[in-house]
Structure formats: structure tokens, C-alpha cells
Write a protein that holds these residues in place. Sequence first.
Motif, PDB file in Angstrom:
ATOM      1  N   GLN A 136       3.802  -1.445   4.936  1.00  0.00           N
ATOM      2  CA  GLN A 136       3.953  -2.888   4.784  1.00  0.00           C
ATOM      3  C   GLN A 136       2.826  -3.497   3.948  1.00  0.00           C
ATOM      4  OE1 GLN A 136       5.080  -4.895   8.497  1.00  0.00           O
ATOM      5  NE2 GLN A 136       5.545  -2.888   9.394  1.00  0.00           N
ATOM      6  N   GLU A 137       2.302  -2.719   2.995  1.00  0.00           N
ATOM      7  CA  GLU A 137       1.255  -3.227   2.113  1.00  0.00           C
ATOM      8  C   GLU A 137       1.877  -3.632   0.774  1.00  0.00           C
ATOM      9  OE1 GLU A 137      -2.148  -0.688   1.925  1.00  0.00           O
ATOM     10  OE2 GLU A 137      -2.552  -0.880   4.068  1.00  0.00           O
ATOM     11  N   GLU A 138       1.339  -4.666   0.185  1.00  0.00           N
ATOM     12  CA  GLU A 138       1.985  -5.302  -0.962  1.00  0.00           C
ATOM     13  C   GLU A 138       2.059  -4.418  -2.198  1.00  0.00           C
ATOM     14  OE1 GLU A 138      -0.267  -8.850  -1.381  1.00  0.00           O
ATOM     15  OE2 GLU A 138      -2.146  -7.823  -1.849  1.00  0.00           O
ATOM     16  N   TRP A 139       1.232  -3.375  -2.264  1.00  0.00           N
ATOM     17  CA  TRP A 139       1.261  -2.501  -3.437  1.00  0.00           C
ATOM     18  C   TRP A 139       2.404  -1.494  -3.388  1.00  0.00           C
ATOM     19  CZ3 TRP A 139       0.894   2.726  -2.550  1.00  0.00           C
ATOM     20  CH2 TRP A 139       0.390   3.135  -1.311  1.00  0.00           C
ATOM     21  N   GLN A 140       3.019  -1.337  -2.208  1.00  0.00           N
ATOM     22  CA  GLN A 140       4.030  -0.297  -2.063  1.00  0.00           C
ATOM     23  C   GLN A 140       5.376  -0.700  -2.641  1.00  0.00           C
ATOM     24  OE1 GLN A 140       3.504   0.775   2.279  1.00  0.00           O
ATOM     25  NE2 GLN A 140       3.483   2.788   1.321  1.00  0.00           N
ATOM     26  N   ASP A 141       6.106   0.288  -3.123  1.00  0.00           N
ATOM     27  CA  ASP A 141       7.449   0.091  -3.653  1.00  0.00           C
ATOM     28  C   ASP A 141       8.412   0.021  -2.469  1.00  0.00           C
ATOM     29  OD1 ASP A 141       9.876   0.121  -4.896  1.00  0.00           O
ATOM     30  OD2 ASP A 141       9.583   2.009  -5.973  1.00  0.00           O
ATOM     31  N   SER A 142       8.821  -1.181  -2.118  1.00  0.00           N
ATOM     32  CA  SER A 142       9.723  -1.394  -0.983  1.00  0.00           C
ATOM     33  C   SER A 142      10.912  -2.240  -1.427  1.00  0.00           C
ATOM     34  CB  SER A 142       8.992  -2.111   0.156  1.00  0.00           C
ATOM     35  OG  SER A 142       7.945  -1.322   0.673  1.00  0.00           O
ATOM     36  N   PRO A 143      12.032  -2.141  -0.700  1.00  0.00           N
ATOM     37  CA  PRO A 143      13.191  -2.982  -1.048  1.00  0.00           C
ATOM     38  C   PRO A 143      12.853  -4.462  -0.944  1.00  0.00           C
ATOM     39  CG  PRO A 143      13.833  -1.214   0.444  1.00  0.00           C
ATOM     40  CD  PRO A 143      12.332  -1.202   0.397  1.00  0.00           C
ATOM     41  N   LYS A 144      13.593  -5.266  -1.646  1.00  0.00           N
ATOM     42  CA  LYS A 144      13.387  -6.707  -1.613  1.00  0.00           C
ATOM     43  C   LYS A 144      13.576  -7.229  -0.191  1.00  0.00           C
ATOM     44  CE  LYS A 144      14.878 -11.017  -3.805  1.00  0.00           C
ATOM     45  NZ  LYS A 144      15.807 -11.633  -4.793  1.00  0.00           N
ATOM     46  N   GLY A 145      12.662  -8.080   0.241  1.00  0.00           N
ATOM     47  CA  GLY A 145      12.756  -8.667   1.564  1.00  0.00           C
ATOM     48  C   GLY A 145      12.037  -7.888   2.640  1.00  0.00           C
ATOM     49  N   TRP A 146      11.546  -6.692   2.313  1.00  0.00           N
ATOM     50  CA  TRP A 146      10.807  -5.904   3.298  1.00  0.00           C
ATOM     51  C   TRP A 146       9.479  -6.595   3.636  1.00  0.00           C
ATOM     52  CZ3 TRP A 146      15.052  -3.733   3.693  1.00  0.00           C
ATOM     53  CH2 TRP A 146      15.268  -2.483   4.277  1.00  0.00           C
ATOM     54  N   PRO A 147       9.039  -6.524   4.889  1.00  0.00           N
ATOM     55  CA  PRO A 147       7.755  -7.151   5.224  1.00  0.00           C
ATOM     56  C   PRO A 147       6.611  -6.481   4.478  1.00  0.00           C
ATOM     57  CG  PRO A 147       8.538  -5.774   7.034  1.00  0.00           C
ATOM     58  CD  PRO A 147       9.664  -5.862   6.044  1.00  0.00           C
ATOM     59  N   GLN A 148       5.790  -7.279   3.829  1.00  0.00           N
ATOM     60  CA  GLN A 148       4.630  -6.768   3.108  1.00  0.00           C
ATOM     61  C   GLN A 148       3.454  -7.705   3.316  1.00  0.00           C
ATOM     62  OE1 GLN A 148       6.630  -6.026  -0.857  1.00  0.00           O
ATOM     63  NE2 GLN A 148       5.629  -4.045  -0.614  1.00  0.00           N
ATOM     64  N   SER A 149       2.277  -7.114   3.447  1.00  0.00           N
ATOM     65  CA  SER A 149       1.055  -7.858   3.721  1.00  0.00           C
ATOM     66  C   SER A 149      -0.027  -7.409   2.748  1.00  0.00           C
ATOM     67  CB  SER A 149       0.588  -7.591   5.158  1.00  0.00           C
ATOM     68  OG  SER A 149       1.603  -7.864   6.092  1.00  0.00           O
ATOM     69  N   PRO A 150      -1.111  -8.173   2.638  1.00  0.00           N
ATOM     70  CA  PRO A 150      -2.220  -7.726   1.798  1.00  0.00           C
ATOM     71  C   PRO A 150      -2.721  -6.350   2.242  1.00  0.00           C
ATOM     72  CG  PRO A 150      -2.495 -10.022   2.404  1.00  0.00           C
ATOM     73  CD  PRO A 150      -1.339  -9.519   3.205  1.00  0.00           C
TER      74      PRO A 150
END
Length: 229
Positions: free
Chosen positions: A195-209
Motif C-alpha cells: 500500500q505504498e504510493e510507489w508500487q504498481d497497483s490497480p486504480k483505486g487500491w489503497p496507497q499511502s506515503p
Amino acid sequence: MTLKALPPVVDTETWERQLDDLRVREKAATRELDAIAAQRRRMPMVEMPGYTLQGEDGPAPLTDIFGDKSQLIVYNHMWFPGKKWQCPGCTGFTSQFTRPEFLEAYDARFVIVTQGPIDEALAYRRRVGNKMTWYSTADSPFGTDVGAPPGGGFAVNVFLRDGDTVYRTWHTNGRGTEQLSHTFPLIDLLPYGRQEEWQDSPKGWPQSPTYSLWAGSEDIAARYGPTTA
């Protein structure tokens, strides 16, 4: 009410087919890690000069840190002078290793070396409930010579002892330490990952600094330190 984005729902046959496709890549990665380990076993080595570190029982020549083993893994723990709480990444990483005795069957030992004075280092070890054996390189050039100088970052180094001679065989730092951890591999299995913002995740996935979900050193002390006994 759903608060997070969810993976698409499919039938079992579709799910198993996509799992099989993913497994091809996972197996390829496993074989590549095996090949990397094989190359690591073929690395040359560098002879080290004599060093004397400080341990819980006083001065400790580097050869003595091996105990009766011929192989040694050293985690160089970051240290900030005068700080009550040291690097949370180092503190969290080393808190995982509570029973490194399994290495004894492989003629190896795993210890922590830090730039902090030994009394302060041991006090910190107790404060955060760390179970590893600590040494100090505060009065030795050892840390600097293996890529972990005062004020510098963390590192992992591996050594081989032949009689009274010690050789350096491997080194890594940064994300090179991730393969030595069990936390990230477990987290990477989760649908939402780190859940880190640099990771390649699908749109809408939870991401944090980046680092925002990591446990702080105070959190680790609360979980494992002497006050929890």
C-alpha cells in the motif's frame, strides 16, 4: 458498504487459469534466485585486517565473533548518537530474528554490529526487546570498512573465517535486504500489498506515503520490549 476497491470476481476456472499464468512467472523468479545464489557461492573474497569490536563481555576480536563457526552474517545497524529511538527500519528488521540458532547446523552465526557505544547499544537492545547478539564498532574502523560508517546507512555483510584469517564474501544494503526478511514477502502476498504510493497497483487500491505503515521503534518496544514481559 464497500470502502475499498476490490479485485474483480470471476468463476473458479478463470481464477485458476490466471493463477497458473502467474505461477509461470513465480517459478521463473524462483529459478533466477537459485541462479543468483549459485553465483554468490562462486564469488571471490577479500582478506580483512584484524579488528577488535566491543561486545557485552568486553573487547572481541573479529575472529572471536564467529564463535566456533566458520561463517558469519553481520547486520550493520544504523545509529544516531544521543537518540533514544534508533532507525525504525533497522529496529523492525532485526526484531524478526528471535531464534537464529538454526544457523548453527550450517556452521554459521548472525549478529548485529552498530556504531553506537556498546553500553548504549545494549541498553537499546533491551529497550526494544531485541533477541540478537550486539557488538559495537564505535572504536574500530570495521563499520566504515564494510560500508556502514558513522552516520551512514545499514548494511549486511558476510564473512568466512579460515583459522585466524577472516575474509569478506558478500555485501548488500538498501532493498537488497528484503529477501532476508519475512515481513515483506508476507505483505506482498496480500491483495493490497504494501500500500505504498510507489508500487504498481490497480486504480483505486489503497496507497499511502512510503514508510507510513511501518512500525516505529517505539511501537516495536511496546510490542517486544521489557515492559511487555
